[in-house]
Design an enzyme around this catalytic site. Structure first.
Site, mmCIF file in Angstrom:
data_model
loop_
_atom_site.group_PDB
_atom_site.id
_atom_site.type_symbol
_atom_site.label_atom_id
_atom_site.label_comp_id
_atom_site.label_asym_id
_atom_site.label_seq_id
_atom_site.Cartn_x
_atom_site.Cartn_y
_atom_site.Cartn_z
ATOM 1 N N LEU A 169 -2.685 2.302 -4.386
ATOM 2 C CA LEU A 169 -2.257 3.614 -4.381
ATOM 3 C C LEU A 169 -3.539 4.244 -3.325
ATOM 4 O O LEU A 169 -4.476 4.054 -3.640
ATOM 5 C CB LEU A 169 -2.287 4.271 -5.716
ATOM 6 C CG LEU A 169 -1.251 3.896 -6.558
ATOM 7 C CD1 LEU A 169 -1.416 4.839 -7.961
ATOM 8 C CD2 LEU A 169 0.118 3.975 -6.013
ATOM 9 N N GLU A 175 -11.275 0.876 -3.624
ATOM 10 C CA GLU A 175 -11.717 0.521 -2.320
ATOM 11 C C GLU A 175 -12.282 1.607 -1.549
ATOM 12 O O GLU A 175 -11.743 2.830 -1.713
ATOM 13 C CB GLU A 175 -10.267 0.022 -1.751
ATOM 14 C CG GLU A 175 -10.541 -0.456 -0.235
ATOM 15 C CD GLU A 175 -9.345 -0.896 0.257
ATOM 16 O OE1 GLU A 175 -8.174 -1.017 -0.253
ATOM 17 O OE2 GLU A 175 -9.233 -1.403 1.671
ATOM 18 N N SER A 182 0.755 -1.232 0.089
ATOM 19 C CA SER A 182 -0.021 0.126 0.038
ATOM 20 C C SER A 182 0.990 1.267 -0.211
ATOM 21 O O SER A 182 1.682 1.497 1.067
ATOM 22 C CB SER A 182 -0.901 0.026 1.111
ATOM 23 O OG SER A 182 -1.589 1.301 1.277
ATOM 24 N N GLY A 207 -4.430 -4.745 5.645
ATOM 25 C CA GLY A 207 -3.415 -4.623 6.689
ATOM 26 C C GLY A 207 -3.572 -3.473 7.376
ATOM 27 O O GLY A 207 -4.180 -2.471 7.072
ATOM 28 N N ASN A 242 -10.536 5.444 1.247
ATOM 29 C CA ASN A 242 -10.594 5.545 2.878
ATOM 30 C C ASN A 242 -11.904 6.614 3.121
ATOM 31 O O ASN A 242 -11.431 7.366 3.561
ATOM 32 C CB ASN A 242 -9.509 5.823 3.525
ATOM 33 C CG ASN A 242 -8.343 4.672 3.649
ATOM 34 O OD1 ASN A 242 -7.451 4.994 3.154
ATOM 35 N ND2 ASN A 242 -8.766 3.574 4.446
HETATM 36 O O1 NPG Z 1 0.238 -2.674 4.644
HETATM 37 O O2 NPG Z 1 -0.644 -2.680 6.788
HETATM 38 C C1 NPG Z 1 -0.512 -2.232 5.711
HETATM 39 C C2 NPG Z 1 -1.325 -0.877 5.323
HETATM 40 C C3 NPG Z 1 -2.309 -1.032 4.370
HETATM 41 O O3 NPG Z 1 -3.104 0.894 3.430
HETATM 42 C C4 NPG Z 1 -3.127 0.058 4.582
HETATM 43 N N1 NPG Z 1 -3.778 0.444 5.374
HETATM 44 O O4 NPG Z 1 -6.941 1.813 4.826
HETATM 45 O O5 NPG Z 1 -6.350 -0.238 4.428
HETATM 46 C C5 NPG Z 1 -6.394 0.964 4.991
HETATM 47 C C6 NPG Z 1 -4.789 1.352 5.651
HETATM 48 C C7 NPG Z 1 -4.915 1.576 6.947
HETATM 49 C C8 NPG Z 1 -3.777 1.640 7.693
HETATM 50 C C9 NPG Z 1 -6.036 1.725 8.013
HETATM 51 C C10 NPG Z 1 -3.557 1.732 9.020
HETATM 52 C C11 NPG Z 1 -6.021 2.006 9.032
HETATM 53 C C12 NPG Z 1 -4.667 2.161 9.539
#
Ligand code: NPG
Length: 368
Positions: A162, A214, A135, A291, A191
């Protein structure tokens, strides 16, 4: 098993580089770790709540509070404790899925360690390694983004995600496609940064052959995603909206998602995550493992989950060095774009005491 007590440990881990999403910039990850001690074995759980309630309503101090005041004392009253007993025992407490997930995972880990069985085997894994994506946060410039993506592709990552937001969407996608070609598996994650009024703008992503977009809209705006799916070609994937197997079933029936991101913390644990997997498989909906910047403890369990048969897309299960210079477990290392599924008892990894001590800011012990 009988519960003896639970250790709550706050750790702070610096990220190797700032991670910017549509909801904020992170430079360090504050994490609550649980160590469940029973008469038979110990187990670990990592709570994925962030420091601030920006991704979801949960946050680290709230998780610590609800665990201390409600969840752990209630678990102490369960006479025969195992992983399956946790969710029913805690069901009368509303919400707090990330806190519940951490506790269930730690109990399940203890149970599996006591029995010498692995999390992967318990969940129904069918692979011994999983393909990995990465990510990529929002950057200050396209040049910086292309350098970052190039570095990850050189490292072997098999899929690029991205992060996007209004003002950083079509152009970065176009630039990545132009530089790295059409064969790169590419997807975007908003998000919740858009509204249905942006539908036509988001259709501008259609020419780039993305795997998925997403969670463009608010988590409670599930139906708007169904409407978006009618006007764009890019498959719509839900993350924040999918809080349970029931929510997944409803969203699929509504036509609000063609793909689902499964994050065990967001849905209350690995057992519910498996139920979501099963619902999606029954409906022909592909899933992938999300993740949340986990340490090796959370990563190990995520990689086990990602080895289930319905996880047909690479997940946000990156190697330890994508996040942290030093992990608290033996690091997860990318091998030909894959991570090996841990096969030892429980989640299969344990914190290294010296590494854990070096990042710990607070430890509380709650006896039964
Ligand atoms: O590789 O762990 C990873 C990060 C992946 O983008 C990622 N996570 O919205 O999915 C998401 C985002 C995130 C990270 C959301 C931390 C909340 C906390």
């Amino acid at each position: 098993m009988k519960l003896s007590g639970v250790e709550l440990r706050l750790i702070t881990m610096p990220l190797v580089s700032p991670f910017r999403t549509s909801f904020g910039v992170q430079t360090t990850r504050e994490i609550l770790l649980l160590r469940v001690v029973t008469d038979e074995a110990e187990g670990w759980g990592e709570c994925v709540a962030m420091s601030d309630p920006l991704y979801s309503s949960e946050y680290v101090n709230a998780a610590h509070d609800v665990l201390t005041r409600f969840l752990i004392p209630t678990l102490g009253q369960v006479s025969t404790l195992d992983g399956n007993a946790v969710a029913p025992a805690l069901a009368r407490f509303k919400g707090h899925r990330m806190a519940k997930a951490a506790l269930e995972t730690a109990v399940l880990d203890a149970e599996l360690r006591a029995q010498g069985r692995s999390m992967a085997r318990e969940l129904g894994a069918v692979h011994d390694r999983v393909p990995c994506g990465v990510s990529v946060g929002i950057m200050d410039s396209i040049g910086e983004l292309l350098d970052a993506v190039g570095g990850y592709l050189d490292a072997g990552y098999l899929r690029i995600k991205l992060k996007i937001e209004p003002g950083w969407d079509i152009e970065p996608v176009r630039a990545v496609r132009e530089r790295f070609g059409d064969d790169v598996l590419l997807q975007v994650d908003a998000n919740t940064a858009y509204t249905l009024a942006d539908a036509r703008h988001l259709a501008g992503l259609d020419p780039f052959g993305l795997l998925l977009i997403e969670q463009p809209f608010d988590e409670e705006d599930v139906y708007a995603h169904a409407e978006l799916a009618q006007v764009i070609q890019t498959p719509v994937c839900l993350d924040e909206s999918i809080t349970s197997a029931r929510a997944a079933a409803d969203a699929i029936r509504m036509g609000a998602c063609q793909v689902v991101n499964i994050k065990p913390g967001r849905v209350g644990g690995y057992l519910e995550a498996r139920r979501i997997h099963d619902v999606c498989v029954a409906n022909g909906v592909p899933v992938w493992a999300g993740g949340m910047l986990e340490t090796g403890i959370g990563r190990a369990a995520n990689v086990a989950l990602a080895a289930l048969p319905g996880f047909t897309l690479p997940g946000d299960t990156s190697a330890s060095d994508r996040y942290y210079r030093t992990d608290i477990t033996d690091p997860f290392v990318l091998d030909d774009g894959h991570l090996t599924v841990p096969s030892g008892p429980g989640v299969g990894v344990t914190p290294i005491p010296a590494e854990l001590a070096a990042v710990t800011s607070k430890v509380d012990w709650l006896p039964r």
